[in-house]
Scaffold this motif. Sequence first.
Motif, PDB file in Angstrom:
ATOM      1  N   LYS A   1       0.648  -1.180   0.035  1.00  0.00           N
ATOM      2  CA  LYS A   1      -0.037   0.141   0.165  1.00  0.00           C
ATOM      3  C   LYS A   1       0.836   1.180   0.121  1.00  0.00           C
ATOM      4  CE  LYS A   1      -4.236  -1.737   2.601  1.00  0.00           C
ATOM      5  NZ  LYS A   1      -4.937  -1.738   3.593  1.00  0.00           N
ATOM      6  N   LEU A   2       1.919   1.074   0.800  1.00  0.00           N
ATOM      7  CA  LEU A   2       2.635   2.480   1.073  1.00  0.00           C
ATOM      8  C   LEU A   2       3.485   2.616  -0.215  1.00  0.00           C
ATOM      9  CD1 LEU A   2       4.009   4.630   2.707  1.00  0.00           C
ATOM     10  CD2 LEU A   2       5.518   3.303   3.571  1.00  0.00           C
ATOM     11  N   TYR A   3       3.933   1.529  -0.892  1.00  0.00           N
ATOM     12  CA  TYR A   3       4.927   1.638  -2.034  1.00  0.00           C
ATOM     13  C   TYR A   3       4.051   2.170  -3.145  1.00  0.00           C
ATOM     14  CZ  TYR A   3       8.041   0.257  -5.763  1.00  0.00           C
ATOM     15  OH  TYR A   3       8.939   0.303  -6.858  1.00  0.00           O
ATOM     16  N   ASN A   4       2.809   1.481  -3.457  1.00  0.00           N
ATOM     17  CA  ASN A   4       2.150   2.070  -4.571  1.00  0.00           C
ATOM     18  C   ASN A   4       1.554   3.361  -4.451  1.00  0.00           C
ATOM     19  OD1 ASN A   4       2.228  -0.504  -5.606  1.00  0.00           O
ATOM     20  ND2 ASN A   4       0.348  -1.178  -4.711  1.00  0.00           N
ATOM     21  N   HIS A   5       1.388   3.692  -3.109  1.00  0.00           N
ATOM     22  CA  HIS A   5       0.964   5.258  -2.954  1.00  0.00           C
ATOM     23  C   HIS A   5       1.990   5.951  -3.237  1.00  0.00           C
ATOM     24  CE1 HIS A   5      -0.972   8.698  -1.217  1.00  0.00           C
ATOM     25  NE2 HIS A   5       0.172   8.905  -0.643  1.00  0.00           N
TER      26      HIS A   5
ATOM     27  N   LYS B   1       5.030   9.263  10.506  1.00  0.00           N
ATOM     28  CA  LYS B   1       6.656   9.228  10.758  1.00  0.00           C
ATOM     29  C   LYS B   1       7.020   7.634  10.266  1.00  0.00           C
ATOM     30  CE  LYS B   1       9.804  10.223  14.543  1.00  0.00           C
ATOM     31  NZ  LYS B   1       9.675  10.902  15.982  1.00  0.00           N
ATOM     32  N   SER B   2       6.156   6.707  10.763  1.00  0.00           N
ATOM     33  CA  SER B   2       6.383   5.258  10.763  1.00  0.00           C
ATOM     34  C   SER B   2       6.430   4.967   9.147  1.00  0.00           C
ATOM     35  CB  SER B   2       5.432   4.457  11.326  1.00  0.00           C
ATOM     36  OG  SER B   2       5.653   3.051  11.147  1.00  0.00           O
ATOM     37  N   CYS B   3       5.674   5.644   8.398  1.00  0.00           N
ATOM     38  CA  CYS B   3       5.513   5.652   7.177  1.00  0.00           C
ATOM     39  C   CYS B   3       6.910   5.907   6.105  1.00  0.00           C
ATOM     40  CB  CYS B   3       4.309   6.280   6.180  1.00  0.00           C
ATOM     41  SG  CYS B   3       2.890   5.486   6.714  1.00  0.00           S
ATOM     42  N   ARG B   4       7.333   7.072   6.787  1.00  0.00           N
ATOM     43  CA  ARG B   4       8.569   7.654   6.378  1.00  0.00           C
ATOM     44  C   ARG B   4       9.787   7.020   6.667  1.00  0.00           C
ATOM     45  NH1 ARG B   4      11.994  10.333   9.146  1.00  0.00           N
ATOM     46  NH2 ARG B   4      13.820  11.303   8.152  1.00  0.00           N
ATOM     47  N   LEU B   5       9.961   6.512   7.819  1.00  0.00           N
ATOM     48  CA  LEU B   5      10.854   5.547   8.127  1.00  0.00           C
ATOM     49  C   LEU B   5      10.872   4.290   7.138  1.00  0.00           C
ATOM     50  CD1 LEU B   5      12.957   6.163  10.444  1.00  0.00           C
ATOM     51  CD2 LEU B   5      12.088   4.374  11.604  1.00  0.00           C
ATOM     52  N   ARG B   6       9.879   3.587   6.985  1.00  0.00           N
ATOM     53  CA  ARG B   6       9.608   2.334   6.250  1.00  0.00           C
ATOM     54  C   ARG B   6      10.177   2.654   4.997  1.00  0.00           C
ATOM     55  NH1 ARG B   6      10.046  -2.623   7.027  1.00  0.00           N
ATOM     56  NH2 ARG B   6       8.966  -4.058   5.542  1.00  0.00           N
ATOM     57  N   TRP B   7       9.765   3.773   4.200  1.00  0.00           N
ATOM     58  CA  TRP B   7      10.174   4.131   2.935  1.00  0.00           C
ATOM     59  C   TRP B   7      11.408   4.472   3.006  1.00  0.00           C
ATOM     60  CZ3 TRP B   7       8.547   4.158  -2.038  1.00  0.00           C
ATOM     61  CH2 TRP B   7       8.979   4.839  -2.678  1.00  0.00           C
ATOM     62  N   ILE B   8      12.144   5.039   3.620  1.00  0.00           N
ATOM     63  CA  ILE B   8      13.493   5.670   3.489  1.00  0.00           C
ATOM     64  C   ILE B   8      14.279   4.287   3.816  1.00  0.00           C
ATOM     65  CG2 ILE B   8      15.287   6.775   4.885  1.00  0.00           C
ATOM     66  CD1 ILE B   8      13.245   9.046   5.336  1.00  0.00           C
ATOM     67  N   ASN B   9      13.811   3.569   4.916  1.00  0.00           N
ATOM     68  CA  ASN B   9      14.980   2.294   5.154  1.00  0.00           C
ATOM     69  C   ASN B   9      14.638   1.212   4.554  1.00  0.00           C
ATOM     70  OD1 ASN B   9      16.312   3.950   7.319  1.00  0.00           O
ATOM     71  ND2 ASN B   9      15.078   3.283   8.739  1.00  0.00           N
ATOM     72  N   TYR B  10      13.628   0.879   3.856  1.00  0.00           N
ATOM     73  CA  TYR B  10      13.092  -0.258   3.099  1.00  0.00           C
ATOM     74  C   TYR B  10      12.592  -0.253   1.834  1.00  0.00           C
ATOM     75  CZ  TYR B  10      11.851  -5.147   3.021  1.00  0.00           C
ATOM     76  OH  TYR B  10      11.615  -6.615   2.905  1.00  0.00           O
ATOM     77  N   LEU B  11      11.731   0.698   1.571  1.00  0.00           N
ATOM     78  CA  LEU B  11      10.971   0.504   0.266  1.00  0.00           C
ATOM     79  C   LEU B  11      11.415   1.264  -0.775  1.00  0.00           C
ATOM     80  CD1 LEU B  11       7.327   0.531   1.769  1.00  0.00           C
ATOM     81  CD2 LEU B  11       8.534  -1.253   1.105  1.00  0.00           C
ATOM     82  N   ARG B  12      12.342   2.366  -0.438  1.00  0.00           N
ATOM     83  CA  ARG B  12      12.750   3.038  -1.544  1.00  0.00           C
ATOM     84  C   ARG B  12      13.418   2.298  -2.563  1.00  0.00           C
ATOM     85  NH1 ARG B  12      16.873   6.658   1.706  1.00  0.00           N
ATOM     86  NH2 ARG B  12      18.247   5.839  -0.130  1.00  0.00           N
TER      87      ARG B  12
ATOM     88  N   ASP C   1      15.738   2.791  -4.722  1.00  0.00           N
ATOM     89  CA  ASP C   1      17.262   2.928  -4.799  1.00  0.00           C
ATOM     90  C   ASP C   1      18.029   2.473  -3.892  1.00  0.00           C
ATOM     91  OD1 ASP C   1      16.282   4.891  -3.199  1.00  0.00           O
ATOM     92  OD2 ASP C   1      18.000   6.418  -3.668  1.00  0.00           O
ATOM     93  N   LEU C   2      17.659   1.729  -3.178  1.00  0.00           N
ATOM     94  CA  LEU C   2      18.363   1.092  -1.961  1.00  0.00           C
ATOM     95  C   LEU C   2      19.220   0.078  -2.509  1.00  0.00           C
ATOM     96  CD1 LEU C   2      16.012   0.951   1.181  1.00  0.00           C
ATOM     97  CD2 LEU C   2      17.800   2.632   0.821  1.00  0.00           C
ATOM     98  N   LYS C   3      20.373   0.037  -1.790  1.00  0.00           N
ATOM     99  CA  LYS C   3      21.238  -1.191  -2.356  1.00  0.00           C
ATOM    100  C   LYS C   3      20.925  -2.354  -1.114  1.00  0.00           C
ATOM    101  CE  LYS C   3      25.394  -0.148  -3.507  1.00  0.00           C
ATOM    102  NZ  LYS C   3      26.809   0.153  -3.324  1.00  0.00           N
ATOM    103  N   ARG C   4      20.642  -3.394  -1.633  1.00  0.00           N
ATOM    104  CA  ARG C   4      20.513  -4.514  -0.531  1.00  0.00           C
ATOM    105  C   ARG C   4      21.728  -5.459  -0.504  1.00  0.00           C
ATOM    106  NH1 ARG C   4      15.403  -3.766   1.547  1.00  0.00           N
ATOM    107  NH2 ARG C   4      14.129  -2.995  -0.245  1.00  0.00           N
TER     108      ARG C   4
END
Length: 314
Positions: A24-28, A51-62, A64-67
Amino acid sequence: MGRHSCCLKQKMRKGLWSPEEDEKLYNHIIRYGVGCWSSVPKLAGLQRCGKSCRLRWINYLRPDLKRGSFSQNEEDLIISLHAILGNRWSQIASQLPGRTDNEIKNLWNSCLKKKLRQRGIDPSSHKPLNEIKEEADETRMCCSNTGATSEELPIKPVFDTFPLIQIQTCLDSVAEDNVNIYNQIHQTLEPLGQKEGLCDYNSGLYVTERFGYGESSSNNSCYWNCSIGSEMNNVLGIEALNWASADKVEAPTHVQTNGVESHEQKWQEKQDMESSEDYSTYPLISLSHDLSGTCFNVPRCALASEFNVDFFLE
DNA sequence: AATAGCCCCAACCGCGCTTCT
DNA sequence: GAGAAGCGCGGTTGGGGCTAT
């Protein structure tokens, strides 16, 4: 100030994110962008605080994140940057494309600290452990001689290890292959930090790039933006401006004051035509009187030549 | 096989700063 | 100018997985 209003509301979900919530967050965000984080959960149909959404996006869903695990080069870079920046995880993260501050912080606390100790290096000061021990012994001796406890001794001002300049530049081009980055930065900047009167880092002169957190740029021609806070003169006095050399600006500076341009064009001409004009004749102190709020745009290449740190240039 | 201890990491919390009203 | 709201950062926590006993 206190807590965020969103956090005070009841029925907010906490804890681990489910795949459905992630989706949901990603799609939005992919569809509508972020906008205001506090409205994201409502618009995305989530029972989370912004705040929780922001954190989730920045730390996990973005996207461009390198895994995956950190490479040796990344670890070395983090150690080098930590020696200079301390626990400024977001600034360290900005030098490692695809890595988050949280990730780096966790790596530091779980692995890198341990590794440094194994190598006989104190992770907080980056000095050899035996040196730290000697200093502690000296302090103890001093205390016993004066009869004072260490807490009673006059407090020497403690200065940030990264004075005056916050380099927020994208080092992706060097992250992989520049093994001497630590030495270059450290040797160059350490003497500046050691000079007395140079050390009000928050209110004084600071340098940041124009692009912000999470962004990177391959734009070689970008400038470092050096702002002089209004409190500069109050806090430090005129000496505070002696940051690059004793009494001159060795590197050419582009100064914008009330929209009036000065040296940028000359600098460009110098670069283009190898002009022999001597920019070191611009005395910095003479500029110091009304510089509150003034913005210096220092060409990156100029700083590179000033500081003799070739990684500034790509 | 059970469980205690450790480690790692995602997420939360609290605070300071900036922006808005 | 003051207070509220929003954002970002660094410190901390808690839970899940792994390992040793």
